[in-house]
Design a protein around this motif. Structure first.
Motif, PDB file in Angstrom:
ATOM      1  N   ARG A  79      33.512  -9.867 111.531  1.00 18.67           N
ATOM      2  CA  ARG A  79      34.133  -9.272 113.094  1.00 18.67           C
ATOM      3  C   ARG A  79      33.582  -7.219 113.226  1.00 18.67           C
ATOM      4  NH1 ARG A  79      40.763  -8.237 111.239  1.00 18.67           N
ATOM      5  NH2 ARG A  79      41.205  -6.730 113.040  1.00 18.67           N
ATOM      6  N   PHE A  80      33.599  -7.367 114.636  1.00 15.64           N
ATOM      7  CA  PHE A  80      33.673  -5.762 114.935  1.00 15.64           C
ATOM      8  C   PHE A  80      34.554  -5.582 116.276  1.00 15.64           C
ATOM      9  CE2 PHE A  80      30.735  -8.082 117.430  1.00 15.64           C
ATOM     10  CZ  PHE A  80      30.986  -7.637 118.399  1.00 15.64           C
ATOM     11  N   HIS A  81      35.428  -4.307 116.495  1.00 10.38           N
ATOM     12  CA  HIS A  81      35.695  -3.487 117.317  1.00 10.38           C
ATOM     13  C   HIS A  81      35.358  -2.884 117.883  1.00 10.38           C
ATOM     14  CE1 HIS A  81      39.991  -2.154 119.237  1.00 10.38           C
ATOM     15  NE2 HIS A  81      39.358  -0.802 118.692  1.00 10.38           N
ATOM     16  N   GLU A  82      35.540  -2.773 119.752  1.00 12.68           N
ATOM     17  CA  GLU A  82      35.064  -1.968 120.636  1.00 12.68           C
ATOM     18  C   GLU A  82      36.089  -1.031 121.384  1.00 12.68           C
ATOM     19  OE1 GLU A  82      30.449  -4.075 121.491  1.00 12.68           O
ATOM     20  OE2 GLU A  82      32.323  -3.908 122.641  1.00 12.68           O
ATOM     21  N   LEU A  83      35.852  -0.245 121.633  1.00 12.53           N
ATOM     22  CA  LEU A  83      37.170   0.618 122.861  1.00 12.53           C
ATOM     23  C   LEU A  83      35.719   0.937 123.885  1.00 12.53           C
ATOM     24  CD1 LEU A  83      39.317   1.547 124.277  1.00 12.53           C
ATOM     25  CD2 LEU A  83      38.634   4.145 122.439  1.00 12.53           C
ATOM     26  N   MET A  84      36.152   0.195 125.295  1.00 13.89           N
ATOM     27  CA  MET A  84      34.832   1.010 126.263  1.00 13.89           C
ATOM     28  C   MET A  84      36.103   1.513 127.847  1.00 13.89           C
ATOM     29  SD  MET A  84      32.573  -2.539 126.684  1.00 13.89           S
ATOM     30  CE  MET A  84      33.768  -3.463 125.658  1.00 13.89           C
TER      31      MET A  84
ATOM     32  N   ILE B 289      35.428  -9.263 133.855  1.00 20.09           N
ATOM     33  CA  ILE B 289      34.170  -9.924 133.609  1.00 20.09           C
ATOM     34  C   ILE B 289      33.708  -8.844 133.557  1.00 20.09           C
ATOM     35  CG2 ILE B 289      32.860 -11.250 134.122  1.00 20.09           C
ATOM     36  CD1 ILE B 289      35.161 -12.527 136.125  1.00 20.09           C
ATOM     37  N   GLY B 290      32.748  -9.148 132.203  1.00 21.01           N
ATOM     38  CA  GLY B 290      32.380  -7.609 132.176  1.00 21.01           C
ATOM     39  C   GLY B 290      30.427  -7.520 131.902  1.00 21.01           C
ATOM     40  N   THR B 291      28.870  -7.562 132.065  1.00 20.59           N
ATOM     41  CA  THR B 291      28.237  -6.918 131.560  1.00 20.59           C
ATOM     42  C   THR B 291      27.767  -6.393 131.285  1.00 20.59           C
ATOM     43  OG1 THR B 291      28.258  -9.697 132.958  1.00 20.59           O
ATOM     44  CG2 THR B 291      25.539  -9.060 131.875  1.00 20.59           C
ATOM     45  N   LYS B 292      26.502  -6.702 130.323  1.00 18.69           N
ATOM     46  CA  LYS B 292      25.988  -6.013 129.638  1.00 18.69           C
ATOM     47  C   LYS B 292      23.959  -6.140 130.063  1.00 18.69           C
ATOM     48  CE  LYS B 292      29.087  -3.818 126.281  1.00 18.69           C
ATOM     49  NZ  LYS B 292      28.993  -3.297 124.406  1.00 18.69           N
TER      50      LYS B 292
ATOM     51  N   THR C 201      26.920  -0.014 128.102  1.00 15.38           N
ATOM     52  CA  THR C 201      27.560   0.125 129.390  1.00 15.38           C
ATOM     53  C   THR C 201      27.724  -0.940 129.864  1.00 15.38           C
ATOM     54  OG1 THR C 201      26.128   2.226 129.775  1.00 15.38           O
ATOM     55  CG2 THR C 201      27.051   0.636 131.717  1.00 15.38           C
ATOM     56  N   LEU C 202      29.342  -1.514 130.359  1.00 12.88           N
ATOM     57  CA  LEU C 202      29.632  -2.663 130.279  1.00 12.88           C
ATOM     58  C   LEU C 202      30.006  -2.311 132.424  1.00 12.88           C
ATOM     59  CD1 LEU C 202      30.690  -5.471 129.604  1.00 12.88           C
ATOM     60  CD2 LEU C 202      32.818  -4.694 129.624  1.00 12.88           C
ATOM     61  N   PHE C 203      29.137  -2.922 133.091  1.00 11.93           N
ATOM     62  CA  PHE C 203      29.669  -2.917 134.612  1.00 11.93           C
ATOM     63  C   PHE C 203      30.157  -4.104 134.727  1.00 11.93           C
ATOM     64  CE2 PHE C 203      25.078  -2.293 134.577  1.00 11.93           C
ATOM     65  CZ  PHE C 203      25.147  -0.782 135.350  1.00 11.93           C
ATOM     66  N   THR C 204      31.913  -4.408 135.227  1.00  7.07           N
ATOM     67  CA  THR C 204      33.431  -4.825 135.573  1.00  7.07           C
ATOM     68  C   THR C 204      33.639  -4.501 136.335  1.00  7.07           C
ATOM     69  OG1 THR C 204      33.488  -3.298 132.943  1.00  7.07           O
ATOM     70  CG2 THR C 204      35.177  -4.979 134.687  1.00  7.07           C
ATOM     71  N   THR C 205      33.842  -6.099 136.966  1.00  6.62           N
ATOM     72  CA  THR C 205      34.853  -7.012 137.571  1.00  6.62           C
ATOM     73  C   THR C 205      35.868  -7.254 137.298  1.00  6.62           C
ATOM     74  OG1 THR C 205      32.913  -7.637 138.981  1.00  6.62           O
ATOM     75  CG2 THR C 205      35.078  -8.309 139.643  1.00  6.62           C
ATOM     76  N   ILE C 206      37.622  -7.134 137.661  1.00  6.36           N
ATOM     77  CA  ILE C 206      38.864  -7.247 137.499  1.00  6.36           C
ATOM     78  C   ILE C 206      39.628  -8.326 138.635  1.00  6.36           C
ATOM     79  CG2 ILE C 206      40.938  -6.567 137.332  1.00  6.36           C
ATOM     80  CD1 ILE C 206      40.479  -4.528 135.919  1.00  6.36           C
ATOM     81  N   ALA C 207      39.567  -9.472 138.380  1.00  5.42           N
ATOM     82  CA  ALA C 207      39.715 -10.428 139.377  1.00  5.42           C
ATOM     83  C   ALA C 207      41.358 -10.969 139.545  1.00  5.42           C
ATOM     84  CB  ALA C 207      39.132 -11.133 139.994  1.00  5.42           C
ATOM     85  N   ARG C 208      41.790 -11.072 140.416  1.00  4.26           N
ATOM     86  CA  ARG C 208      43.273 -12.451 140.515  1.00  4.26           C
ATOM     87  C   ARG C 208      43.462 -13.530 140.580  1.00  4.26           C
ATOM     88  NH1 ARG C 208      45.606  -9.916 143.842  1.00  4.26           N
ATOM     89  NH2 ARG C 208      46.001 -11.558 145.687  1.00  4.26           N
ATOM     90  N   ASN C 209      43.955 -14.851 139.196  1.00  8.83           N
ATOM     91  CA  ASN C 209      44.193 -15.633 140.021  1.00  8.83           C
ATOM     92  C   ASN C 209      44.547 -16.360 141.127  1.00  8.83           C
ATOM     93  OD1 ASN C 209      43.519 -18.364 140.080  1.00  8.83           O
ATOM     94  ND2 ASN C 209      45.001 -18.818 138.439  1.00  8.83           N
TER      95      ASN C 209
ATOM     96  N   ALA D 224      39.356  -5.079 141.208  1.00  5.86           N
ATOM     97  CA  ALA D 224      38.585  -3.769 141.074  1.00  5.86           C
ATOM     98  C   ALA D 224      37.720  -3.280 140.594  1.00  5.86           C
ATOM     99  CB  ALA D 224      39.424  -2.719 140.534  1.00  5.86           C
ATOM    100  N   ALA D 225      36.209  -3.003 140.624  1.00  4.53           N
ATOM    101  CA  ALA D 225      35.160  -2.763 139.695  1.00  4.53           C
ATOM    102  C   ALA D 225      34.835  -1.796 139.180  1.00  4.53           C
ATOM    103  CB  ALA D 225      34.106  -4.046 140.808  1.00  4.53           C
ATOM    104  N   GLY D 226      33.443  -1.281 138.698  1.00  7.60           N
ATOM    105  CA  GLY D 226      33.287  -0.366 137.781  1.00  7.60           C
ATOM    106  C   GLY D 226      32.387  -0.488 136.892  1.00  7.60           C
ATOM    107  N   VAL D 227      32.209   0.893 136.283  1.00  7.22           N
ATOM    108  CA  VAL D 227      31.709   0.719 134.634  1.00  7.22           C
ATOM    109  C   VAL D 227      32.579   2.024 133.750  1.00  7.22           C
ATOM    110  CG1 VAL D 227      29.537   1.767 133.428  1.00  7.22           C
ATOM    111  CG2 VAL D 227      29.275   0.875 135.845  1.00  7.22           C
ATOM    112  N   ILE D 228      32.598   0.560 132.845  1.00  3.26           N
ATOM    113  CA  ILE D 228      33.154   1.327 131.408  1.00  3.26           C
ATOM    114  C   ILE D 228      31.873   1.419 130.584  1.00  3.26           C
ATOM    115  CG2 ILE D 228      34.983   0.952 132.233  1.00  3.26           C
ATOM    116  CD1 ILE D 228      35.006  -1.653 130.601  1.00  3.26           C
ATOM    117  N   ARG D 229      32.000   2.119 129.847  1.00  4.61           N
ATOM    118  CA  ARG D 229      31.470   2.604 128.735  1.00  4.61           C
ATOM    119  C   ARG D 229      31.740   2.373 126.638  1.00  4.61           C
ATOM    120  NH1 ARG D 229      29.461   5.088 133.087  1.00  4.61           N
ATOM    121  NH2 ARG D 229      27.107   4.705 133.154  1.00  4.61           N
TER     122      ARG D 229
END
Length: 149
Positions: A7-12, A104-107, A123-131, A140-145
């Motif tokens: 188990r691990f915790h991440e804050l991006m 949805i994000g990908t490193k 570095t997580l390349f991120t997209t947010i989508a609505r159903n 929305a889209a961007g990069v979170i770390r």
């Protein structure tokens, strides 16, 4: 023999772009993902090419609010189609005002990363989508770390 899990915790976190309906410049919004990742059975995780774990956490998104419950999964260090890069995929679903969203994000961890491997794995390349009707609609889209602190 008891199964061993991890188990691990991440804050991006970071700023992401939110396109405007008027097609003017995008606005920006703050996004944070606080995720607890659970791998219940390490042997099964290592044997599976998808290297999948469960994600449970919260999302702060400037457009929607704070501490929004989110659930999903991660796929850690799966092989890309060209075998030159390992992928770390994150998917988290959440609901705001009765509408379902997905982050949805990908490193991308290249074999050639060398001393830059930390930057690649944080570095997580991120997209947010609505159903929407029939499919998801880009929001929305961007990069979170990954936050070291």
């Amino acid at each position: 023999m008891p199964q061993i899990g991890v188990r691990f915790h991440e804050l991006m976190k970071g700023w992401i772009a939110v396109p405007q309906a008027s097609l003017e410049d995008s606005e920006r919004a703050w996004l944070e993902l606080r995720a607890d990742v659970y791998i219940e059975n390490l042997d099964a995780f290592l044997a599976d090419d998808g290297h999948r774990g469960q994600l449970v956490g919260t999302i702060d998104f400037g457009r929607f609010g704070r501490s929004i419950p989110a659930v999903g999964h991660v796929e850690l260090f799966t092989m890309s189609a060209d075998s030159a890069t390992r992928l770390m995929r994150y998917q988290a679903s959440f609901v705001v005002n009765g509408l379902e969203y997905k982050m949805i994000g990908t490193k991308y961890v290249a074999k050639s990363a060398g001393p830059n491997v930390w930057r690649h794995t944080t570095t997580l390349f991120t997209t947010i989508a609505r159903n929407g009707p029939g499919d998801y609609v880009f929001v929305a889209a961007g990069v979170i770390r990954l936050s070291f602190w």
